[in-house]
Enzyme design. Structure first.
Site, mmCIF file in Angstrom:
data_model
loop_
_atom_site.group_PDB
_atom_site.id
_atom_site.type_symbol
_atom_site.label_atom_id
_atom_site.label_comp_id
_atom_site.label_asym_id
_atom_site.label_seq_id
_atom_site.Cartn_x
_atom_site.Cartn_y
_atom_site.Cartn_z
ATOM 1 C CG ASN A 45 -0.433 -0.169 2.534
ATOM 2 O OD1 ASN A 45 0.633 -0.742 2.685
ATOM 3 N ND2 ASN A 45 -1.137 0.315 3.537
ATOM 4 C CB VAL A 46 1.634 3.654 -2.290
ATOM 5 C CG1 VAL A 46 2.321 5.005 -2.462
ATOM 6 C CG2 VAL A 46 2.618 2.529 -2.584
ATOM 7 C CD GLU A 47 -1.635 4.768 4.465
ATOM 8 O OE1 GLU A 47 -1.162 5.649 5.219
ATOM 9 O OE2 GLU A 47 -2.270 3.779 4.879
ATOM 10 C CB CYS A 56 -5.379 -1.333 -1.651
ATOM 11 S SG CYS A 56 -6.657 -0.754 -0.515
ATOM 12 C CD GLU A 58 -5.346 -5.896 -1.485
ATOM 13 O OE1 GLU A 58 -4.918 -4.732 -1.350
ATOM 14 O OE2 GLU A 58 -5.993 -6.481 -0.609
ATOM 15 C CB CYS A 89 -10.684 -3.509 1.211
ATOM 16 S SG CYS A 89 -10.117 -2.808 -0.345
ATOM 17 C CB CYS A 92 -8.529 -5.083 -2.942
ATOM 18 S SG CYS A 92 -7.692 -3.483 -2.883
HETATM 19 N N1 THU Z 1 -5.273 -1.707 2.655
HETATM 20 C C1 THU Z 1 -4.740 -2.441 1.654
HETATM 21 O O1 THU Z 1 -3.639 -2.143 1.163
HETATM 22 N N2 THU Z 1 -5.429 -3.506 1.198
HETATM 23 C C2 THU Z 1 -6.602 -3.937 1.722
HETATM 24 O O2 THU Z 1 -7.202 -4.874 1.196
HETATM 25 C C3 THU Z 1 -7.126 -3.320 2.948
HETATM 26 C C4 THU Z 1 -6.542 -2.000 3.277
HETATM 27 C C5 THU Z 1 -4.549 -0.517 3.118
HETATM 28 C C6 THU Z 1 -5.183 0.780 2.722
HETATM 29 C C7 THU Z 1 -4.615 1.721 3.764
HETATM 30 O O3 THU Z 1 -3.351 2.201 3.291
HETATM 31 C C8 THU Z 1 -4.397 0.855 4.966
HETATM 32 O O4 THU Z 1 -4.475 -0.484 4.529
HETATM 33 C C9 THU Z 1 -5.432 1.064 6.075
HETATM 34 O O5 THU Z 1 -6.729 0.916 5.581
#
Ligand code: THU
Length: 131
Positions: A45-47, A56, A58, A89, A92
């Site tokens: 994940n890259v915010e 996310c 994925e 999620c 994804c």
């Molecule tokens: N996140 C994912 O990378 N994949 C998922 O399926 C669930 C959530 C990440 C998004 C965010 O950066 C962090 O988890 C918290 O929600």
């Protein structure tokens, strides 16, 4: 499918998780997928400071699948910051459905399942064709 090396996939996902950029949530995620040609693709994940723009793990995995030559996902693992299996999620799951289909295997908190089990009656490309 017994020929999936789940430990190898989990290790790849955990390795990717360690490279996550998650300064806002503090919740790093890693994902690894086995493609039908045998390659392993990963994502983290890259915010973003604009929270809603975050990607996310994925998303990265799917981008890597295509950027590396395409193909179909046959098995996927997502892990949290402790390296434990994490359920993708909803958004994804849709991404994985598009790129792996109903029979793509997913490591879940309840064991290995198929995508059809975690996204029942999914919307997909077939629905567009029908209308
Ligand atoms: N996140 C994912 O990378 N994949 C998922 O399926 C669930 C959530 C990440 C998004 C965010 O950066 C962090 O988890 C918290 O929600």
């Amino acid at each position: 499918m017994s020929d999936v090396d789940w430990q190898l996939l989990t290790d790849a996902a955990t390795d990717a998780m360690r490279r996550a950029y998650a300064p806002y949530s503090g919740f790093p995620v890693g994902a690894a997928g086995l493609a039908d040609d045998g390659r392993i693709v990963v994502g983290c994940n890259v915010e973003n400071a604009a929270y809603g723009v975050g990607l996310c793990a994925e998303c990265g995995l799917v981008s890597s699948l295509h950027a590396g030559g395409g193909g179909r996902l046959v098995a996927v693992v997502c892990v949290d910051g402790a390296g434990n299996v994490l359920m993708p999620c909803g958004r994804c799951r849709q991404l994985l459905w598009e790129n792996g289909g109903a029979t793509c295997q997913l490591a879940t908190v309840g064991g290995v399942k198929q995508m059809r089990d975690v996204l029942p009656d999914a919307f997909g490309a077939d629905d567009l064709g029908r209308r």
